[in-house]
Design a protein around this motif. Structure first.
Motif, PDB file in Angstrom:
ATOM      1  N   TYR A   1      44.436  -0.875 -17.203  1.00 11.33           N
ATOM      2  CA  TYR A   1      44.392   0.185 -16.186  1.00 11.33           C
ATOM      3  C   TYR A   1      45.479  -0.050 -15.150  1.00 11.33           C
ATOM      4  CZ  TYR A   1      39.753   1.871 -17.610  1.00 11.33           C
ATOM      5  OH  TYR A   1      38.698   2.407 -18.291  1.00 11.33           O
TER       6      TYR A   1
ATOM      7  N   HIS B   1      46.413  -9.293 -12.901  1.00 15.77           N
ATOM      8  CA  HIS B   1      45.904 -10.578 -12.414  1.00 15.77           C
ATOM      9  C   HIS B   1      45.722 -11.523 -13.598  1.00 15.77           C
ATOM     10  CE1 HIS B   1      41.896  -9.610 -13.774  1.00 15.77           C
ATOM     11  NE2 HIS B   1      41.741  -8.606 -12.914  1.00 15.77           N
TER      12      HIS B   1
ATOM     13  N   GLY C   1      43.222 -12.566 -15.212  1.00 15.78           N
ATOM     14  CA  GLY C   1      42.316 -12.137 -16.280  1.00 15.78           C
ATOM     15  C   GLY C   1      43.047 -11.274 -17.294  1.00 15.78           C
ATOM     16  N   HIS C   2      43.892 -10.365 -16.786  1.00 14.32           N
ATOM     17  CA  HIS C   2      44.678  -9.516 -17.693  1.00 14.32           C
ATOM     18  C   HIS C   2      45.623 -10.395 -18.519  1.00 14.32           C
ATOM     19  CE1 HIS C   2      44.203  -6.520 -14.191  1.00 14.32           C
ATOM     20  NE2 HIS C   2      43.290  -6.233 -15.096  1.00 14.32           N
TER      21      HIS C   2
ATOM     22  N   TRP D   1      38.367   7.244 -22.405  1.00 14.50           N
ATOM     23  CA  TRP D   1      38.194   6.142 -23.360  1.00 14.50           C
ATOM     24  C   TRP D   1      38.589   6.556 -24.779  1.00 14.50           C
ATOM     25  CZ3 TRP D   1      38.009   1.088 -23.576  1.00 14.50           C
ATOM     26  CH2 TRP D   1      37.707   0.383 -22.419  1.00 14.50           C
TER      27      TRP D   1
ATOM     28  N   ALA E   1      42.294   6.441 -24.625  1.00 13.81           N
ATOM     29  CA  ALA E   1      42.843   5.076 -24.565  1.00 13.81           C
ATOM     30  C   ALA E   1      42.702   4.340 -25.900  1.00 13.81           C
ATOM     31  CB  ALA E   1      42.150   4.293 -23.462  1.00 13.81           C
TER      32      ALA E   1
ATOM     33  N   LYS F   1      34.739  -9.170 -22.537  1.00 10.92           N
ATOM     34  CA  LYS F   1      33.339  -8.830 -22.824  1.00 10.92           C
ATOM     35  C   LYS F   1      32.894  -7.541 -22.122  1.00 10.92           C
ATOM     36  CE  LYS F   1      31.441 -11.609 -19.088  1.00 10.92           C
ATOM     37  NZ  LYS F   1      30.556 -12.661 -18.649  1.00 10.92           N
ATOM     38  N   ASP F   2      33.562  -7.173 -21.014  1.00  7.74           N
ATOM     39  CA  ASP F   2      33.168  -5.971 -20.269  1.00  7.74           C
ATOM     40  C   ASP F   2      33.436  -4.692 -21.048  1.00  7.74           C
ATOM     41  OD1 ASP F   2      35.868  -6.808 -19.935  1.00  7.74           O
ATOM     42  OD2 ASP F   2      36.135  -5.344 -18.322  1.00  7.74           O
TER      43      ASP F   2
ATOM     44  N   HIS G   1      36.429 -12.139 -25.457  1.00  9.66           N
ATOM     45  CA  HIS G   1      36.505 -13.322 -24.591  1.00  9.66           C
ATOM     46  C   HIS G   1      35.739 -13.056 -23.302  1.00  9.66           C
ATOM     47  CE1 HIS G   1      39.417 -11.551 -21.783  1.00  9.66           C
ATOM     48  NE2 HIS G   1      40.114 -11.130 -22.830  1.00  9.66           N
TER      49      HIS G   1
ATOM     50  N   HIS H   1      35.109 -14.012 -19.013  1.00 10.77           N
ATOM     51  CA  HIS H   1      35.952 -13.724 -17.850  1.00 10.77           C
ATOM     52  C   HIS H   1      36.355 -14.954 -17.056  1.00 10.77           C
ATOM     53  CE1 HIS H   1      34.925  -9.185 -17.441  1.00 10.77           C
ATOM     54  NE2 HIS H   1      35.652  -9.482 -18.492  1.00 10.77           N
TER      55      HIS H   1
ATOM     56  N   MET I   1      36.843 -11.737  -9.634  1.00 13.06           N
ATOM     57  CA  MET I   1      38.019 -11.490  -8.785  1.00 13.06           C
ATOM     58  C   MET I   1      37.982 -10.051  -8.275  1.00 13.06           C
ATOM     59  SD  MET I   1      41.267 -13.184 -10.649  1.00 13.06           S
ATOM     60  CE  MET I   1      40.656 -13.394 -12.284  1.00 13.06           C
TER      61      MET I   1
HETATM   62  N1  MSP Z   1      41.780   0.270 -19.768  1.00 15.41           N
HETATM   63  C1  MSP Z   1      40.649  -0.432 -20.257  1.00 15.41           C
HETATM   64  C2  MSP Z   1      40.860  -0.864 -21.684  1.00 15.41           C
HETATM   65  C3  MSP Z   1      41.160   0.233 -22.641  1.00 15.41           C
HETATM   66  S1  MSP Z   1      41.500  -0.383 -24.240  1.00 15.41           S
HETATM   67  C4  MSP Z   1      41.442   0.925 -25.214  1.00 15.41           C
HETATM   68  C5  MSP Z   1      40.391  -1.660 -19.389  1.00 15.41           C
HETATM   69  N2  MSP Z   1      41.405  -2.108 -18.670  1.00 15.41           N
HETATM   70  S2  MSP Z   1      41.331  -3.349 -17.657  1.00 15.41           S
HETATM   71  O1  MSP Z   1      42.628  -3.419 -17.063  1.00 15.41           O
HETATM   72  O2  MSP Z   1      40.237  -3.176 -16.766  1.00 15.41           O
HETATM   73  O3  MSP Z   1      41.016  -4.615 -18.502  1.00 15.41           O
HETATM   74  C6  MSP Z   1      41.853  -5.012 -19.537  1.00 15.41           C
HETATM   75  C7  MSP Z   1      41.459  -6.363 -20.063  1.00 15.41           C
HETATM   76  O4  MSP Z   1      41.515  -7.349 -19.035  1.00 15.41           O
HETATM   77  C8  MSP Z   1      40.043  -6.405 -20.637  1.00 15.41           C
HETATM   78  O5  MSP Z   1      40.047  -7.144 -21.844  1.00 15.41           O
HETATM   79  C9  MSP Z   1      39.282  -7.160 -19.586  1.00 15.41           C
HETATM   80  O6  MSP Z   1      38.179  -7.843 -20.094  1.00 15.41           O
HETATM   81  C10 MSP Z   1      40.356  -8.123 -19.116  1.00 15.41           C
HETATM   82  N3  MSP Z   1      39.989  -8.676 -17.832  1.00 15.41           N
HETATM   83  C11 MSP Z   1      39.888  -8.023 -16.633  1.00 15.41           C
HETATM   84  N4  MSP Z   1      39.408  -8.914 -15.719  1.00 15.41           N
HETATM   85  C12 MSP Z   1      39.182 -10.119 -16.303  1.00 15.41           C
HETATM   86  C13 MSP Z   1      38.849 -11.385 -15.852  1.00 15.41           C
HETATM   87  N5  MSP Z   1      38.526 -11.632 -14.604  1.00 15.41           N
HETATM   88  N6  MSP Z   1      38.871 -12.408 -16.756  1.00 15.41           N
HETATM   89  C14 MSP Z   1      39.273 -12.233 -18.049  1.00 15.41           C
HETATM   90  N7  MSP Z   1      39.601 -11.043 -18.487  1.00 15.41           N
HETATM   91  C15 MSP Z   1      39.402  -9.940 -17.708  1.00 15.41           C
HETATM   92  O7  MSP Z   1      39.290  -2.180 -19.433  1.00 15.41           O
END
Ligand code: MSP
Length: 594
Positions: A58, A64, A66-67, A281, A284, A311-312, A339, A341, A349
């Motif tokens: 997004y 960050h 996590g991404h 969704w 996406a 996992k979210d 995976h 977080h 975060m």
């Molecule tokens: N846009 C959707 C995904 C659409 S896929 C068809 C989305 N985006 S996101 O930017 O919120 O998250 C993308 C990825 O980053 C996800 O796998 C999410 O789990 C991961 N993470 C976001 N925050 C996280 C942590 N704090 N730790 C580990 N991964 C995390 O969801």
């Protein structure tokens, strides 16, 4: 050229690409000619293919840690497959449509596309900096993606899975998700007002009533259950597989797959209905097909797709996505790797808590390899992990600077290796059978050789499962054993004027360098620059770094020739990994004015 088909063959350094002109099967009624390619090796055997994806991120918030974790996990798998000689493709990108992006753009006063482009470029920049070697970067605002979504929607309509209806229920804008009554709870906002929130994400939900299009999700429950039961390893780790099976036992209402244009303008229009926008969704998820070449050229890559997700977003990938694919009569993913977080002091975060870990800043403080090593070595798929600067410092200092760096130094420092070569191995000093020739190697040394011989298979098993943490743990254990080997025999104490001692001295160094060569090869997927530094210093050429080269360990011990023996070392480029100091790190790299 025959009357049936046109074929083209390209020979590229040992590989052959064979193309055949065919009628696109997806366009039976409006034929279009397309090329179908197959890739084979020298013997004509098809080269296996692999396609790994991250979620599209997004753009309402900046990248960050996590991404970056999602991206590093996928990158490690892609690099590992390439080492294995597999034709691998790796897609990542940004998710740019939907209400929350529309709202985020509005608060900045920028038009949505300008806003999306800026943030998408930030992701791209961070990924490049962190060594994310994607082959495809997709933005959901691209034209090729719009075409793929329109085609996918049309197929769902033609197959009878979409109908006009009305949706009434809860919606969470931050999650862009519809929720049933059982998925929301009473709560209060920061001002003490009564609100409802999502039980899963904790985000505020709102009541929504709209005429839109619905997808016949409920009709697919049994097919989804059948798919999961016949593929018990498709969702990894197992814990998440059982969670999905449980979800499928409960309420599975039809899914609203569009929003009224009056509420959501920032998205892809429903084909043939100017009043509706495709649900973000659905939009996406199709990105994975867009990259594969949908609707015309996707079959090669689509049959080998593996998704990496946090996992979210499990429900979207393990229920909605397979359901859409079933409805579109497309193959389902080979695997969904889930995976957990990263938290900071046990907390999620968030901008409001001010605990978001910036990957650029972190990679400057600890180096890209330091950050990647920490994430991959400490991140486990089953449970959340806590990020802490001190933990990064401790882990990198002990395993990269001291253990691995120390080992390289002990083999290559001019004081210990004055000839600057890969020294000779002596079978009399280190015989294959411990009892033979009264060799100088002891039982512990044989155990170490056995462990390093087994290491590639162990690392392979874990890299295949995307469990880099286990592969790295095994490598680290072997590094410790090799340091113990050198320590035990303390070559610096030997008198090299004596022939026998000199032979043993060289053998100790040769064995240690062979171990390091294996560690260097196996570390490439996780810490590519660090691995390159090890291999370059050992004089191992670019064509000698594939996985297969790690299977040829200590060939002299096995009675075969060793191509590295007597070879000059590569240039000395200094310390492998400089020790990190927590205090210095803070002072040196703090942003000006912060
Ligand atoms: N846009 C959707 C995904 C659409 S896929 C068809 C989305 N985006 S996101 O930017 O919120 O998250 C993308 C990825 O980053 C996800 O796998 C999410 O789990 C991961 N993470 C976001 N925050 C996280 C942590 N704090 N730790 C580990 N991964 C995390 O969801």
């Amino acid at each position: 050229l025959s009357s049936q088909s046109l074929q083209l063959e390209l020979l590229l350094s040992g590989y052959a690409l064979r193309g055949e002109l065919q009628v696109c099967p997806a366009r039976r009624f409006c034929p279009k000619l397309i090329w179908r390619w197959t890739c084979t090796d020298r013997s004509g055997t098809p080269v296996p293919a692999y396609y790994v994806t991250t979620p599209v991120f997004y753009v309402n918030s900046l990248p960050h840690i996590g991404h970056v974790y999602s991206a590093v996990v996928a990158d490690c798998s892609h690099r590992y497959k390439i080492l294995q000689g597999v034709n691998s493709r790796f897609a990542t990108g940004t998710d740019e449509h939907g209400l929350k992006i529309q709202q985020a753009a509005a608060t900045t006063g920028k038009d949505p596309l300008t806003f999306c482009t800026e943030v998408s470029n930030r992701f791209r920049h961070v990924f490049r900096r962190c060594g994310i070697s994607y082959t495809d970067y997709v933005r959901t605002t691209e034209d090729r993606h719009r075409q793929a979504v329109e085609q996918f929607w049309t197929v769902l309509v033609n197959n009878g899975f979409i109908y006009r209806g009305s949706y009434e229920g809860w919606y969470s804008v931050p999650d862009e998700s519809f929720l049933t009554e059982t998925q929301v709870v009473d709560s209060t906002d920061s001002l003490g007002r009564a609100i409802k929130t999502s039980t899963e994400s904790g985000h505020k939900v709102e009541w929504m009533k709209e005429d839109n299009y619905l997808f016949r999700l409920s009709d697919l429950r049994h097919k989804l259950q059948h798919w999961l039961r016949s593929n018990p390893r498709v969702i990894q780790p197992e814990k998440f597989y059982y969670i999905v099976l449980q979800w499928l036992e409960s309420d599975l209402p039809d899914l609203s797959v569009s929003r009224q244009k009056s509420r959501l303008q920032w998205g892809i229009g429903v084909p043939g209905d100017p009043e509706q926008t495709v649900y973000v969704w659905l939009d996406a998820l199709v990105n994975y097909l867009t990259v594969a070449g949908y609707p015309e050229q996707h079959s090669r890559w689509w049959s080998v797709v593996h998704h990496v997700v946090g996992k979210d977003i499990l429900k979207f990938h393990a229920i909605y996505w397979p359901a859409f694919l079933l409805a579109a009569e497309l193959p389902l993913p080979q695997a969904i790797h889930v995976h957990s977080h990263w938290t900071v002091q046990g907390k999620k975060m968030s901008k409001s808590l001010g605990n978001v870990v910036d990957p650029l800043e972190t990679s400057l403080k600890f180096t890209v390899d330091g950050l990647r090593y920490f994430l991959l070595r400490q991140g486990v798929p089953d449970t959340d992990c806590d990020y802490d600067d001190d933990k990064v410092v401790k882990l990198c200092n002990s395993e990269l600077a001291d253990a691995l760096g120390g080992l390289l130094n002990r083999c290559t420092a001019p004081s210990l290796n004055p000839e600057q070569v890969y020294p000779q191995f002596c079978n009399t000093s280190f015989p294959k059978e411990p009892e033979e020739f009264n060799g100088r190697a002891v039982l512990e040394d044989y155990k170490m050789v056995e462990a390093v011989l087994r290491l590639p298979a162990l690392a392979k098993e874990n890299f295949e499962k995307l469990h880099a943490y286990k592969a790295l743990e095994a490598i680290s254990g072997c590094v410790r054993m090799t340091n113990g080997f050198i320590q035990r025999h303390a070559p610096w104490k030997l008198n090299c004027r004596k022939t026998e001692d000199k032979l043993w001295y060289d053998t100790v160094l040769h064995v240690s360098m062979e171990c390091l060569r294996i560690y260097g090869i196996l570390l490439q997927p996780a810490v590519p620059s660090l691995a390159d530094k090890i291999l370059s210093r050992l004089g191992v050429g670019p064509g000698e770094r594939s996985w297969d080269h790690a299977l040829d360990f200590l060939s002299r011990y096995e009675g075969r020739d060793c191509p590295y023996e007597r070879r000059a070392l590569g240039p000395n480029t200094g310390l492998l990994f400089s020790r990190l100091e927590r205090k210095n790190v803070q002072e040196k790299h703090q942003k000006p004015g912060k």
